[in-house]
Design a protein around this motif. Structure first.
Motif, PDB file in Angstrom:
ATOM      1  N   GLY A 101       1.226  -1.131  -0.006  1.00 43.11           N
ATOM      2  CA  GLY A 101      -0.130   0.007   0.348  1.00 43.11           C
ATOM      3  C   GLY A 101       0.608   1.047   0.039  1.00 43.11           C
ATOM      4  N   ILE A 102       0.266   2.744  -0.578  1.00 42.99           N
ATOM      5  CA  ILE A 102       0.910   3.267  -0.273  1.00 42.99           C
ATOM      6  C   ILE A 102       2.042   3.250   1.065  1.00 42.99           C
ATOM      7  N   TYR A 103       1.775   3.098   2.460  1.00 41.35           N
ATOM      8  CA  TYR A 103       2.409   3.285   3.581  1.00 41.35           C
ATOM      9  C   TYR A 103       4.183   2.403   2.995  1.00 41.35           C
ATOM     10  N   ASN A 104       3.498   1.252   2.429  1.00 41.44           N
ATOM     11  CA  ASN A 104       5.225   0.442   2.316  1.00 41.44           C
ATOM     12  C   ASN A 104       5.419   0.283   1.157  1.00 41.44           C
ATOM     13  N   VAL A 105       4.858   0.894  -0.006  1.00 38.10           N
ATOM     14  CA  VAL A 105       5.785   0.701  -1.269  1.00 38.10           C
ATOM     15  C   VAL A 105       6.966   0.773  -1.545  1.00 38.10           C
ATOM     16  N   THR A 106       7.231   2.149  -0.664  1.00 33.83           N
ATOM     17  CA  THR A 106       9.205   2.589  -1.445  1.00 33.83           C
ATOM     18  C   THR A 106       9.891   1.829  -0.497  1.00 33.83           C
ATOM     19  N   TRP A 133      -7.322   5.531  -2.222  1.00 33.13           N
ATOM     20  CA  TRP A 133      -6.600   6.799  -1.347  1.00 33.13           C
ATOM     21  C   TRP A 133      -5.610   5.750  -0.977  1.00 33.13           C
ATOM     22  N   GLN A 134      -5.527   4.388  -0.322  1.00 35.75           N
ATOM     23  CA  GLN A 134      -4.582   3.321   0.461  1.00 35.75           C
ATOM     24  C   GLN A 134      -3.802   3.079  -0.804  1.00 35.75           C
ATOM     25  N   ASP A 186      -6.621  11.309  -5.103  1.00 41.85           N
ATOM     26  CA  ASP A 186      -6.808  10.074  -4.227  1.00 41.85           C
ATOM     27  C   ASP A 186      -5.590  10.780  -2.993  1.00 41.85           C
ATOM     28  N   LEU A 187      -4.277  10.941  -3.703  1.00 41.39           N
ATOM     29  CA  LEU A 187      -3.660  11.531  -2.302  1.00 41.39           C
ATOM     30  C   LEU A 187      -4.514  12.566  -1.271  1.00 41.39           C
ATOM     31  N   PHE A 191      -4.138  11.900   2.558  1.00 39.50           N
ATOM     32  CA  PHE A 191      -4.056  13.139   3.532  1.00 39.50           C
ATOM     33  C   PHE A 191      -4.432  13.162   4.202  1.00 39.50           C
ATOM     34  N   THR A 192      -5.910  13.682   4.159  1.00 43.94           N
ATOM     35  CA  THR A 192      -6.614  13.759   5.169  1.00 43.94           C
ATOM     36  C   THR A 192      -6.843  13.066   5.726  1.00 43.94           C
ATOM     37  N   TYR A 193      -7.346  11.933   5.286  1.00 43.20           N
ATOM     38  CA  TYR A 193      -7.679  10.343   6.708  1.00 43.20           C
ATOM     39  C   TYR A 193      -6.467  10.329   7.317  1.00 43.20           C
TER      40      TYR A 193
END
Length: 213
Positions: A101-106, A133-134, A186-187, A191-193
């Motif tokens: 997901g967006i948290y761990n893909v890098t 959004w994730q 979506d980004l 970040f809002t969430y």
């Protein structure tokens, strides 16, 4: 076959009641899988589950070290890893499931490299997170994603632990190599969430995943 997913089956009284009923009826020789966050295994729970010889614990681990603790709020990395080793030493089957997901893909390579070292004979599975959004497919720094996916391809997890890991990594890599535009709406939703989560949990994204912050 019985599969418990969640809440958290290791602390649910209904699960313990079910196990006691099975023990009383002498019906414990079946495939039992428990999807767990790996945080808490009480002596009472372990005493019960020891009577189910065909139990597999599927640990949900969604990042290396503090990245996992941030995404899975309430998790304690050192405790999770110690519990996985403990269950294996008791003879239980342990598998690991991770979600890009967006948290761990890098930083997925950090988890893969760790699993190579600590759990070389453990089955590893991947499931794509399809929440827009994730999503692992909408990171603002594609070069960091590509670098992490290439490093994942150098691990034994990628080559040896089933096509789910390989196909997921290849899919993400191909997506970013095609130079997609980042969906800013979506980004913004992400970040809002996440800002609301940080406010509630009294955390800061920058302390855990600074490149995303």
């Amino acid at each position: 076959q019985v599969y418990f997913q969640g809440g958290e089956p290791t602390i649910m009284p209904e699960v313990r009641t079910f196990m006691r009923q099975c023990i009383e009826k002498n019906k414990t020789d079946f495939d039992l899988t428990m999807c767990t966050n790996g945080v808490k295994f009480s002596d009472e729970f372990l005493d019960l589950v020891k009577q189910f010889p065909r139990t597999n614990f599927s640990f949900s681990i969604d990042g290396y070290d503090k990245i996992n603790d941030y995404w899975r709020s309430g998790s304690k990395w050192n405790k999770v890893i110690a519990n996985a080793h403990r269950l294996q030493s008791l003879g239980f089957s342990v598998s690991i499931n991770t979600v890009p997901g967006i948290y761990n893909v890098t930083n997925m390579h950090l988890l893969f490299e760790f699993l190579d070292r600590e759990f070389p004979f453990t089955a590893i599975y991947m499931q794509i997170n399809y929440l827009k959004w994730q999503s692992a497919y909408n990171h603002p720094y594609p070069d960091l994603v590509v670098d992490s996916m290439l490093r994942c391809q150098q691990t034994s997890v990628y080559h040896s632990n089933g096509k789910s890991c390989r196909s997921s990594i290849d899919s993400i890599l191909q997506h970013y190599r095609n130079s997609p535009e980042c969906n800013l709406k979506d980004l913004e939703d992400f970040f809002t969430y996440n800002d609301k989560l940080d406010h509630v949990r009294n955390t800061k994204l920058a302390d855990f995943i600074p490149e995303l912050d």
